[in-house]
Design a protein around this motif. Structure first.
Motif, PDB file in Angstrom:
ATOM      1  N   PRO A   1       2.004  -5.233  -7.407  1.00  0.00           N
ATOM      2  CA  PRO A   1       1.549  -5.852  -8.476  1.00  0.00           C
ATOM      3  C   PRO A   1       0.046  -6.101  -8.635  1.00  0.00           C
ATOM      4  CG  PRO A   1       3.366  -6.654  -7.726  1.00  0.00           C
ATOM      5  CD  PRO A   1       3.133  -5.798  -6.953  1.00  0.00           C
ATOM      6  N   SER A   2      -0.535  -6.429  -7.864  1.00  0.00           N
ATOM      7  CA  SER A   2      -1.777  -7.167  -7.660  1.00  0.00           C
ATOM      8  C   SER A   2      -2.521  -6.958  -6.261  1.00  0.00           C
ATOM      9  CB  SER A   2      -2.154  -8.261  -8.108  1.00  0.00           C
ATOM     10  OG  SER A   2      -1.223  -9.229  -7.490  1.00  0.00           O
ATOM     11  N   TYR A   3      -3.418  -6.829  -6.138  1.00  0.00           N
ATOM     12  CA  TYR A   3      -4.514  -6.611  -4.883  1.00  0.00           C
ATOM     13  C   TYR A   3      -4.085  -7.749  -3.736  1.00  0.00           C
ATOM     14  CZ  TYR A   3      -7.269  -3.241  -7.287  1.00  0.00           C
ATOM     15  OH  TYR A   3      -7.837  -2.161  -7.822  1.00  0.00           O
ATOM     16  N   ASP A   4      -3.662  -8.820  -4.335  1.00  0.00           N
ATOM     17  CA  ASP A   4      -3.600 -10.077  -3.577  1.00  0.00           C
ATOM     18  C   ASP A   4      -2.097 -10.026  -2.893  1.00  0.00           C
ATOM     19  OD1 ASP A   4      -3.030 -12.774  -6.148  1.00  0.00           O
ATOM     20  OD2 ASP A   4      -1.913 -10.712  -5.600  1.00  0.00           O
ATOM     21  N   ARG A   5      -1.358  -9.059  -3.382  1.00  0.00           N
ATOM     22  CA  ARG A   5       0.018  -8.720  -2.844  1.00  0.00           C
ATOM     23  C   ARG A   5       0.005  -7.633  -1.805  1.00  0.00           C
ATOM     24  NH1 ARG A   5       4.177 -10.220  -6.505  1.00  0.00           N
ATOM     25  NH2 ARG A   5       5.684  -9.390  -4.794  1.00  0.00           N
ATOM     26  N   GLU A   6      -1.016  -7.313  -0.947  1.00  0.00           N
ATOM     27  CA  GLU A   6      -0.994  -6.440   0.054  1.00  0.00           C
ATOM     28  C   GLU A   6      -0.097  -6.635   1.021  1.00  0.00           C
ATOM     29  OE1 GLU A   6      -4.983  -5.101   1.323  1.00  0.00           O
ATOM     30  OE2 GLU A   6      -4.269  -5.054   3.154  1.00  0.00           O
TER      31      GLU A   6
ATOM     32  N   ASP B   1      -0.589  -3.295 -11.142  1.00  0.00           N
ATOM     33  CA  ASP B   1       0.199  -2.005 -10.555  1.00  0.00           C
ATOM     34  C   ASP B   1      -1.108  -1.345  -9.892  1.00  0.00           C
ATOM     35  OD1 ASP B   1       1.768  -2.018 -13.774  1.00  0.00           O
ATOM     36  OD2 ASP B   1       2.470  -2.853 -11.923  1.00  0.00           O
ATOM     37  N   VAL B   2      -1.482  -1.949  -8.771  1.00  0.00           N
ATOM     38  CA  VAL B   2      -2.530  -1.059  -8.055  1.00  0.00           C
ATOM     39  C   VAL B   2      -1.658  -0.181  -7.002  1.00  0.00           C
ATOM     40  CG1 VAL B   2      -4.322  -2.741  -8.760  1.00  0.00           C
ATOM     41  CG2 VAL B   2      -2.705  -2.955  -6.477  1.00  0.00           C
ATOM     42  N   ASP B   3      -2.456   1.130  -6.454  1.00  0.00           N
ATOM     43  CA  ASP B   3      -2.039   2.073  -5.657  1.00  0.00           C
ATOM     44  C   ASP B   3      -2.639   1.568  -4.454  1.00  0.00           C
ATOM     45  OD1 ASP B   3      -1.826   5.657  -5.624  1.00  0.00           O
ATOM     46  OD2 ASP B   3      -1.121   3.894  -4.179  1.00  0.00           O
ATOM     47  N   VAL B   4      -2.001   1.027  -3.522  1.00  0.00           N
ATOM     48  CA  VAL B   4      -2.550   0.645  -2.159  1.00  0.00           C
ATOM     49  C   VAL B   4      -1.794   1.272  -0.930  1.00  0.00           C
ATOM     50  CG1 VAL B   4      -2.977  -1.242  -0.628  1.00  0.00           C
ATOM     51  CG2 VAL B   4      -3.404  -1.595  -3.334  1.00  0.00           C
ATOM     52  N   GLU B   5      -2.465   1.763   0.047  1.00  0.00           N
ATOM     53  CA  GLU B   5      -1.829   2.070   1.216  1.00  0.00           C
ATOM     54  C   GLU B   5      -2.240   1.297   2.452  1.00  0.00           C
ATOM     55  OE1 GLU B   5      -2.758   6.191   2.136  1.00  0.00           O
ATOM     56  OE2 GLU B   5      -1.687   6.209   3.969  1.00  0.00           O
ATOM     57  N   ILE B   6      -1.358   0.917   3.314  1.00  0.00           N
ATOM     58  CA  ILE B   6      -1.900   0.418   4.575  1.00  0.00           C
ATOM     59  C   ILE B   6      -1.580   1.231   5.778  1.00  0.00           C
ATOM     60  CG2 ILE B   6      -1.557  -2.193   3.561  1.00  0.00           C
ATOM     61  CD1 ILE B   6       0.887  -0.983   6.146  1.00  0.00           C
ATOM     62  N   GLN B   7      -2.434   1.053   6.563  1.00  0.00           N
ATOM     63  CA  GLN B   7      -2.243   2.205   7.986  1.00  0.00           C
ATOM     64  C   GLN B   7      -2.401   1.422   9.242  1.00  0.00           C
ATOM     65  OE1 GLN B   7      -5.395   5.001   7.106  1.00  0.00           O
ATOM     66  NE2 GLN B   7      -4.095   6.047   5.521  1.00  0.00           N
ATOM     67  N   LYS B   8      -1.754   1.499  10.109  1.00  0.00           N
ATOM     68  CA  LYS B   8      -2.149   1.086  11.543  1.00  0.00           C
ATOM     69  C   LYS B   8      -2.083   2.100  12.389  1.00  0.00           C
ATOM     70  CE  LYS B   8      -0.613  -2.391  14.845  1.00  0.00           C
ATOM     71  NZ  LYS B   8       0.259  -3.329  15.127  1.00  0.00           N
ATOM     72  N   SER B   9      -3.150   2.370  13.211  1.00  0.00           N
ATOM     73  CA  SER B   9      -3.252   3.404  14.347  1.00  0.00           C
ATOM     74  C   SER B   9      -2.257   3.318  15.356  1.00  0.00           C
ATOM     75  CB  SER B   9      -4.699   3.626  14.754  1.00  0.00           C
ATOM     76  OG  SER B   9      -5.085   2.312  15.315  1.00  0.00           O
ATOM     77  N   VAL B  10      -1.665   4.481  15.794  1.00  0.00           N
ATOM     78  CA  VAL B  10      -0.599   4.600  16.529  1.00  0.00           C
ATOM     79  C   VAL B  10      -0.556   5.651  17.758  1.00  0.00           C
ATOM     80  CG1 VAL B  10       0.955   3.412  15.081  1.00  0.00           C
ATOM     81  CG2 VAL B  10       0.992   5.844  15.198  1.00  0.00           C
ATOM     82  N   VAL B  11       0.059   5.742  18.687  1.00  0.00           N
ATOM     83  CA  VAL B  11      -0.163   6.567  19.778  1.00  0.00           C
ATOM     84  C   VAL B  11       1.488   6.915  19.785  1.00  0.00           C
ATOM     85  CG1 VAL B  11      -0.373   7.205  22.203  1.00  0.00           C
ATOM     86  CG2 VAL B  11      -2.085   5.760  20.910  1.00  0.00           C
TER      87      VAL B  11
END
Length: 272
Positions: A139-144, A181-191
Motif C-alpha cells: 500500500p505505501s512505502y512505510d509498509r515495507e 501501491d508501490v512496487d518494493v522488493e526486499i533482499q537478504k544476502s545468503v550462502v
C-alpha cells in the motif's frame, strides 16, 4: 421581531454569516420587507442560530450543518454525527502534529549545522551475490516491514546461512514516487541453495555500480540524502541508471532508537 442587526448582536453571529445561513436555507428570516429588503427574525430563532454557530465552531461545513440540525431530536443520531466530526478533527490534528515534528527536526538540524547536513557520496561496486527476495505491491512505502515479516515467517525453519556481509536491502522498482501501491522488493544476502517458498524467491543478483551515501539517524533524512546523491552524480559526470535501493546496516530490527539507524542510499549509475 428583531431587525438583522439586533438579531446579530443577540446571537453573536455576524450579519454576513446570517445572510449565508439564509442563502443555505439554514436560518431564514421570519419576514422580509418587500420595499426595503430588511430582514426580520424572531427571538425563538436564537437557539437555532446558537446551534449553527456551535456546529460551525466544531468544524462542520455549511453543507453538513442542515443534516446535523435534523438530528437534534435524535440523541443517537446526533452522537454519531459528532463522533464522525471528532474523528476527522483528530486526523487533522495528527497531520498538523506530523508537520510540526518535521519542522522541529529541520530546525534542530539547521541550528546544529548552519550549512545544513552534508553527506559524503562515493562510487562503489557491489559484487554479484545470492539473495533471498520478497517482491510485492504494497500500500505505501512505510509498509515495507510487511515484506520482512513475510521473509521471517516463511524461512524460520530453513536454517538459512547469512551472506558475508549479510546485506539487507530494499529495492524500489517504480520509476517514480507513488502515493500508494508501490512496487518494493526486499533482499537478504545468503550462502547456499534453498527451495523457493510461496513468497520468498532465491536468486543471483548481478554486480552493480552505484553512487552511494551512508547516513546515521532517522529515515526523515532520505530526501536530503537523495538530493545529495543526485547532485553529486550530476556534478561528476554520472547518470542515474536504474532503480534505487537502500542497504540497512543498522535497522529497526537491531535497535528501537532511530538515532542509531545506519542506512546506505545507493543509485545505480553509468558514465554520461
Amino acid at each position: 421581531m428583531l431587525k438583522i442587526g439586533e438579531f446579530s448582536r443577540l446571537s453573536r453571529v455576524s450579519i454576513r454569516a446570517l445572510r449565508r445561513y439564509d442563502e443555505a436555507g439554514l436560518l431564514t428570516p421570519v419576514s422580509t420587507d418587500p420595499f426595503t429588503g430588511y430582514r426580520y427574525y424572531s427571538e425563538r430563532q436564537l437557539p437555532i442560530a446558537n446551534r449553527i454557530r456551535a456546529l460551525r465552531d466544531m468544524g462542520f461545513p455549511l453543507a453538513a450543518v442542515r443534516e446535523v440540525l435534523g438530528c437534534y431530536d435524535d440523541p443517537g443520531a446526533l452522537e454519531r454525527c459528532l463522533l464522525l466530526q471528532q474523528a476527522e478533527a483528530r486526523e487533522v490534528l495528527e497531520e498538523a502534529e506530523r508537520r510540526l515534528r518535521l519542522l522541529d527536526t529541520a530546525l534542530e538540524r539547521l541550528r546544529k549545522d548552519k550549512e545544513i547536513m552534508k553527506y559524503d557520496v562515493t562510487i562503489k561496486t557491489l559484487p554479484e551475490r545470492q539473495v533471498a527476495s520478497v517482491r510485492q505491491i504494497i500500500p505505501s512505502y512505510d509498509r515495507e516491514g510487511d515484506l520482512w515479516s513475510i521473509y521471517c515467517q516463511e524461512t524460520a525453519r530453513m536454517k538459512i546461512q547469512d551472506g558475508d556481509p549479510a546485506l539487507c536491502t530494499a529495492v524500489y522498482h517504480d520509476g517514480e514516487f507513488k502515493e500508494q501501491d508501490v512496487d518494493v522488493e526486499i533482499q537478504k544476502s545468503v550462502v547456499g541453495t534453498y527451495p523457493d517458498t510461496e513468497h520468498v524467491k532465491f536468486k543471483t543478483v548481478p554486480a552493480v555500480q552505484a553512487a552511494s551515501a551512508t547516513f546515521r539517524g532517522s529515515y526523515d533524512q532520505f530526501n536530503a540524502v537523495n538530493e545529495a546523491v543526485a547532485s553529486w552524480a550530476a556534478d561528476n559526470g554520472w547518470a542515474l541508471a536504474d532503480s534505487a535501493f537502500f542497504i540497512y546496516h543498522v535497522s529497526p530490527h537491531d535497535t528501537r532508537n532511530p538515532d542509531e539507524f545506519v542506512t546506505e542510499v545507493c543509485y545505480p549509475v553509468k558514465r554520461k
